[in-house]
Design an enzyme around this catalytic site. Structure first.
Site, short mmCIF file in Angstrom:
data_model
loop_
_atom_site.label_atom_id
_atom_site.label_comp_id
_atom_site.label_asym_id
_atom_site.label_seq_id
_atom_site.Cartn_x
_atom_site.Cartn_y
_atom_site.Cartn_z
N GLU A 155 39.43 1.96 0.16
CA GLU A 155 39.70 1.90 -1.09
C GLU A 155 38.85 0.65 -2.03
O GLU A 155 38.92 -0.45 -1.53
CB GLU A 155 41.21 1.93 -1.51
CG GLU A 155 41.30 1.63 -2.89
CD GLU A 155 42.96 1.70 -3.26
OE1 GLU A 155 43.82 2.59 -2.47
OE2 GLU A 155 43.75 1.04 -3.92
N PHE B 140 50.77 -10.43 -5.53
CA PHE B 140 50.77 -9.01 -5.51
C PHE B 140 51.82 -8.29 -4.84
O PHE B 140 52.42 -7.47 -5.32
CB PHE B 140 49.46 -8.66 -5.04
CG PHE B 140 48.84 -7.30 -5.41
CD1 PHE B 140 49.07 -6.90 -6.47
CD2 PHE B 140 48.73 -6.29 -4.27
CE1 PHE B 140 48.38 -5.59 -6.63
CE2 PHE B 140 48.18 -5.11 -4.31
CZ PHE B 140 48.36 -4.48 -5.82
#
Ligand code: FAD
Length: 280
Positions: free
Chosen positions: A11, A209
């Protein structure tokens, strides 16, 4: 360890600058050596990267690197999403990662998020089987889920609407994935669920995150990473070993493949994938 039948995907997020785009082309070429099944390209909250995502996907396809755009309704209407999907179909895109996405920061009022199962149903209604559809899954539970069971039930809803497979949020505890797979099987989910793998590159970014996306960093791991905070090389080596072992455990116990969150960097992922025997 690597096996022809295991699916491998990488990704990326769409860079904002020409320099970033150039650098990413190099990252893509390095990772292409491992012959991945596809590269996926993220979509900014509220469609904020719509054109960047689209352009990158088209560019990848032109290089024969199969690319799958992530997509959510964001703030767009059905006609806009339909036109975008049509453009993807004509460009030879074969796979879409269908998401609800998150509320873009600073937006409120009448902004309405569209659940991923509705997007999946919308794509199937208008495009039939033109695309393979991936959806997101959360072995450690989506941060807004009312309960574990609800989250699994809503994942089932995405499959019932026509999704082919799912990719998970990242995690470092393999038992979270195995338990999740058992719970999914109990509600009748029989489609593949691919673990999403986050290499360990930067301690502070990872902590920040993980807090926002609901990925658990176990205390022992947090403490260990903290001790490497000012030693990038030691962090890299520790991270590589830890994530390689995680991947081995997952694959040895039935995971159907792996999806890597590359953070647009080739080396950390390339090292892990090589350790696993891909590209030999
Ligand atoms: P949904 O599956 O719609 O679920 C959202 C929440 O609502 C969950 O709590 C769920 O339990 C609940 N829910 C689901 N369906 C229903 C329903 N029908 N009724 C009531 N409640 C429901 N974000 C980006 O902005 N861009 C990206 O490119 C991106 N890519 C991602 C890729 C992967 C593999 C993963 C795991 C996440 C990605 N995300 C991305 C993050 C994702 O957009 C957020 O986690 C978002 O909050 C949820 O999206 P979803 O598709 O999982 O939502």
């Amino acid at each position: 360890m690597s096996d022809e039948a295991l699916r491998l995907s990488f990704e990326f997020f769409p860079p904002k600058t020409d320099e970033g785009r150039l650098k990413l082309a190099g990252v893509r070429d390095t990772l292409a050596e491992f012959d991945p099944d596809f590269f996926s390209v993220t979509y900014g909250a509220g469609g904020s990267t719509r054109d960047n995502t689209k352009n990158l996907v088209k560019q990848f396809n032109a290089y024969d690197a199969k690319a799958a755009p992530h997509l959510s309704f964001g703030g767009d209407d059905e006609a806009t999403i339909k036109a975008l999907l049509e453009e993807y179909r004509l460009a030879g895109v074969e796979r879409i990662v269908a998401l609800r996405g998150d509320m873009p920061s600073g937006v409120g009022g009448s902004y309405q998020l569209v659940y991923a199962n509705e997007l999946v149903a919308f794509i199937r209604q208008h495009f039939g089987d033109a695309f393979a559809l991936e959806v997101a899954a959360y072995p450690e539970v989506h941060p807004q889920a009312k309960s574990y069971d609800d989250d699994v039930r809503f994942l089932k809803g995405k499959f019932d609407a026509g999704a082919n497979s799912a990719i998970t949020q990242y995690f470092y505890n393999p038992d979270a994935y195995f338990y999740f797979m058992d719970q999914c099987a109990k509600v009748g989910i029989d489609k593949p669920i691919y673990p999403g793998i986050m290499p360990i590159i930067n301690f502070r970014n990872l902590m920040r995150f993980s807090d926002s996306c609901g990925a658990d960093i176990p205390r022992w791991l947090r403490k260990r990473l903290e001790s490497f905070e000012h030693d990038a090389e030691a962090l890299r080596d520790f991270g590589e070993e830890l994530v390689t072992e995680l991947c081995e455990t997952l694959l040895e116990n039935g995971a159907p493949g792996l999806h890597f969150y590359t953070m647009n960097q080739a080396e950390p992922v390339a090292r892990i994938v090589k350790n696993l025997g891909w590209g030999e």
